[in-house]
Structures are given as structure tokens and as C-alpha cells.
Design a protein around this motif. Structure first.
Motif, PDB file in Angstrom:
ATOM      1  N   ASP A  14      -1.920   8.834   8.364  1.00 31.42           N
ATOM      2  CA  ASP A  14      -1.313  10.020   8.961  1.00 31.42           C
ATOM      3  C   ASP A  14      -0.528   9.639  10.203  1.00 31.42           C
ATOM      4  O   ASP A  14      -0.978   8.819  11.005  1.00 31.42           O
ATOM      5  CB  ASP A  14      -2.380  11.052   9.345  1.00 31.42           C
ATOM      6  N   GLN A  71       0.838  -1.203   0.000  1.00 33.32           N
ATOM      7  CA  GLN A  71       0.000   0.000   0.000  1.00 33.32           C
ATOM      8  C   GLN A  71       0.867   1.245   0.000  1.00 33.32           C
ATOM      9  O   GLN A  71       0.562   2.224  -0.677  1.00 33.32           O
ATOM     10  CB  GLN A  71      -0.947  -0.004   1.209  1.00 33.32           C
ATOM     11  N   SER A  72       1.969   1.235   0.728  1.00 34.04           N
ATOM     12  CA  SER A  72       2.907   2.366   0.737  1.00 34.04           C
ATOM     13  C   SER A  72       3.453   2.625  -0.659  1.00 34.04           C
ATOM     14  O   SER A  72       3.539   3.771  -1.111  1.00 34.04           O
ATOM     15  CB  SER A  72       4.070   2.091   1.701  1.00 34.04           C
ATOM     16  N   GLU A  99       0.708   4.138  -2.951  1.00 33.73           N
ATOM     17  CA  GLU A  99       0.402   5.536  -2.648  1.00 33.73           C
ATOM     18  C   GLU A  99       1.628   6.446  -2.698  1.00 33.73           C
ATOM     19  O   GLU A  99       1.502   7.661  -2.715  1.00 33.73           O
ATOM     20  CB  GLU A  99      -0.266   5.644  -1.272  1.00 33.73           C
ATOM     21  N   GLY A 100       2.806   5.851  -2.668  1.00 35.64           N
ATOM     22  CA  GLY A 100       4.025   6.648  -2.668  1.00 35.64           C
ATOM     23  C   GLY A 100       4.232   7.386  -1.352  1.00 35.64           C
ATOM     24  O   GLY A 100       4.858   8.442  -1.308  1.00 35.64           O
ATOM     25  N   ARG A 101       3.693   6.819  -0.278  1.00 35.89           N
ATOM     26  CA  ARG A 101       3.806   7.427   1.052  1.00 35.89           C
ATOM     27  C   ARG A 101       3.392   6.405   2.087  1.00 35.89           C
ATOM     28  O   ARG A 101       2.895   5.335   1.749  1.00 35.89           O
ATOM     29  CB  ARG A 101       2.893   8.649   1.167  1.00 35.89           C
ATOM     30  N   ILE A 102       3.579   6.734   3.343  1.00 35.57           N
ATOM     31  CA  ILE A 102       3.023   5.893   4.402  1.00 35.57           C
ATOM     32  C   ILE A 102       1.507   6.058   4.326  1.00 35.57           C
ATOM     33  O   ILE A 102       1.014   7.186   4.294  1.00 35.57           O
ATOM     34  CB  ILE A 102       3.585   6.295   5.783  1.00 35.57           C
ATOM     35  N   PRO A 103       0.751   4.964   4.278  1.00 31.90           N
ATOM     36  CA  PRO A 103      -0.675   5.057   3.957  1.00 31.90           C
ATOM     37  C   PRO A 103      -1.593   5.473   5.112  1.00 31.90           C
ATOM     38  O   PRO A 103      -2.756   5.107   5.151  1.00 31.90           O
ATOM     39  CB  PRO A 103      -1.000   3.640   3.477  1.00 31.90           C
TER      40      PRO A 103
END
Length: 90
Positions: free
Chosen positions: A49, A39-40, A43-47
Motif C-alpha cells: 500500500d 512481485q509487481s 500481482e498486477g500492482r505495486i505489491p
């Protein structure tokens, strides 16, 4: 597809809680970690907040005011929305 091993350190209590949660969800911690990584990458990020979840001074003041109001017997309460909106319209 070739695989590789990864070692992750975490405290014993956290691992036990994670194992129990993921087991209830029908997976083990390795599967859960793979889901997180995939998933990271999607999305290209930690999924999710990441925050301290620390309320601001304004939020703390509002919570204290709400507690004061809730404990104040002289403050009118409502169980009927129509009555509340009628009072607000006055």
C-alpha cells in the motif's frame, strides 16, 4: 535470458541505507529491485500500500484523548483483565 541495464536516481543517503538493508538480507540493490518488479508483475500492482500515513482528525483526537487519560491520576487503571471486565459488566 537477455538482460538490460536500468538507471535509477535516488539520494545518496537513501541508497546507502538500502544497500545496508539489502546486504543484511543477503542481496544487492539490483536483486531487491528485480524481486520488487517480479512481485509487481505477479500481482498486477505495486505489491504494498502506498499512502501518506497521515492520521485523520478523528485519530488525532483519539490519540490526544488517550494521552490525557494516561496522564490523569483520577482515571482508574487495570493490571488484571478479570477486574477490568468485572467493572465493565457493572
Amino acid at each position: 535470458m537477455a538482460t538490460t541495464n536500468i538507471s535509477i536516481r535516488m539520494d545518496t543517503d537513501t541508497k546507502a541505507k538500502a544497500d545496508a538493508l539489502f546486504s543484511e538480507l543477503g542481496m544487492n540493490i539490483s536483486t531487491a529491485f528485480n524481486i520488487f518488479v517480479r512481485q509487481s508483475l505477479r500481482e498486477g500492482r505495486i505489491p504494498f500500500d502506498i499512502s501518506l500515513n497521515k492520521p485523520t482528525n478523528e485519530t488525532i483526537a483519539a490519540m490526544l484523548e488517550a494521552e490525557r487519560i494516561a496522564d490523569d491520576s483520577s482515571v482508574k487503571g487495570y493490571t488484571d483483565l478479570d477486574e477490568m471486565f468485572a467493572d465493565l459488566a457493572k
